[in-house]
Scaffold this active site. Structure first.
Site, PDB file in Angstrom:
ATOM      1  N   CYS A  86       0.824  -1.204   0.000  1.00 37.64           N
ATOM      2  CA  CYS A  86       0.000   0.000   0.000  1.00 37.64           C
ATOM      3  C   CYS A  86       0.860   1.257   0.000  1.00 37.64           C
ATOM      4  O   CYS A  86       0.600   2.207  -0.747  1.00 37.64           O
ATOM      5  CB  CYS A  86      -0.925  -0.014   1.213  1.00 37.64           C
TER       6      CYS A  86
ATOM      7  N   CYS B 109      -6.937  -3.220   7.082  1.00 31.81           N
ATOM      8  CA  CYS B 109      -8.050  -2.278   6.972  1.00 31.81           C
ATOM      9  C   CYS B 109      -9.190  -2.826   6.129  1.00 31.81           C
ATOM     10  O   CYS B 109     -10.352  -2.524   6.387  1.00 31.81           O
ATOM     11  CB  CYS B 109      -7.549  -0.950   6.407  1.00 31.81           C
TER      12      CYS B 109
END
Length: 378
Positions: free
Chosen positions: A106, A203
């Site tokens: 990410c 997440c």
């Protein structure tokens, strides 16, 4: 350019760290813009229909704080690029027998590429985040990535993918503070987020177990297979390789006269290799997908501290570059948790030099061109 003339886009999440980062930059006179990414989440798991980094509550808090600081606030639709880049990587890595760290992916492709480019498109000079890390320059002007002052919260491990072009355009305003000090600053600024807790899980899972996610999106990974000792002795049957990780002891479903741990996962024959604690430790590893923060690959082997997990302490090792994209690491002491797919991140004191992704053990043997018992001191 003076601070008042510099525009900074702050990646806001509604949490305490990014909120304080924004407030500090406003206080210092920067032209601040708040930006929040709307990320993909798996609604099919039956949990909340929102990524834990951008729930309606968090988005509301981020917007409220932006209004309080009198700064513009934008929401960037990042769902598709996040799903295709980070989530698919997570699935593919498990399919290949790795235990991935999607936060590294990410930061490499979303936060400090996609988001940074969008920030620069707003004529920003910098992107700021709430990471606990620091950036400075050496005497030659080379940017350096340093650990955050709060060692317990230091996030340089997941920032080791950054290079010179990203560091030149990035700020970490809270890296000079401890978490306790950041919470105190949030209270001082009246942000009403000082009591918010940090999120600990991935997440996009929405609070669900990653195994449930993989059962839904990659059911082929849950095919049972043999549990073996290194000598080929069959001990039982596993319930899918992705249910396990290197060093795991509990949940193996075995009855044996000594404790057994997961040593290897082999997708080629769908086998799970287990052994005793004495067999678990390894002295060395191979890592690829290298990133050197300085942009320069060292020409000779060197001594350094190396972290093999986000929460691990750096361990002394000899680092030997192999070409431009691989390193061979040999630790002074055997490490029990060397896990293919995790990051191997290299430090010189509090300087993060860079890192790579730990390769499978058989890949190391092939790269070195030697049998395993000549390479390792297990």
């Amino acid at each position: 350019m003076s601070e008042i003339d510099s525009r900074v886009v702050v990646a806001m999440s509604g949490g305490v760290d990014s909120s304080v980062a924004a407030a500090l930059l406003v206080e210092r006179g920067y032209d601040v813009v708040g930006m929040m990414m709307r990320l993909w989440s798996d609604e099919a798991l039956g949990g909340p229909a929102h990524n834990r980094c951008c729930t309606p509550e968090q988005m509301s808090d981020a917007r409220r704080i932006a209004d309080q600081l009198a700064i513009p606030f934008y929401v960037l639709d990042t769902k598709d690029v996040f799903r295709n880049t980070v989530v698919q990587y997570f699935i593919d890595q498990h399919r290949d027998g790795f235990t991935p760290n999607p936060c590294l992916q990410c930061n490499r492709h979303i936060r400090f590429d996609w988001l940074l480019k969008n920030a620069l498109a707003l004529d920003a000079d910098y992107l700021a985040t709430g990471h606990y890390a620091r950036i400075d320059q050496d005497s030659s002007g080379t940017y350096r990535l340093r650990s955050g002052l709060d060692i317990e919260k230091d996030q340089s491990y997941v920032l080791s993918v950054m290079g010179q072009s990203q560091l030149a355009r990035t700020m970490f305003p809270v890296g000079e503070f401890t978490k306790q000090e950041v919470r105190a600053l949030a209270k001082k600024f009246g942000l009403n987020v000082e009591g918010k807790q940090d999120s600990q899980d991935l997440c996009f899972l929405g609070g669900k177990d990653y195994r449930d996610f993989l059962r839904l999106h990659a059911p082929d990974l849950m095919q049972p297979g043999p549990i073996l000792r290194k000598n080929g002795e069959l001990l039982g049957q596993h319930q899918g390789l992705s249910n396990y990780t290197i060093g795991q002891r509990r949940g193996l479903g075995l009855s044996y006269h000594v404790p057994l741990y997961v040593l290897e996962m082999n997708p080629a024959d769908n086998s799970l290799v287990v052994g005793t604690g004495d067999e678990l430790g390894r002295h060395d590893l191979l890592a690829d997908s290298l990133n050197w923060v300085s942009g320069q690959c060292p020409a000779q082997p060197f001594r350094a501290g190396v972290k093999i997990r986000y929460q691990a302490r750096a361990q002394p090792a000899t680092v030997e570059p192999i070409g431009e994209d691989k390193i061979y690491l040999r630790f002074d002491l055997p490490q029990r948790d060397i896990t293919p797919g995790q990051g191997a991140v290299i430090y010189d004191g509090d300087l993060c030099l860079g890192g790579g992704v730990i390769c499978k053990f058989e890949d190391m043997e092939q790269a070195q061109g030697q049998p395993e018992n000549e390479l390792m001191s297990n």
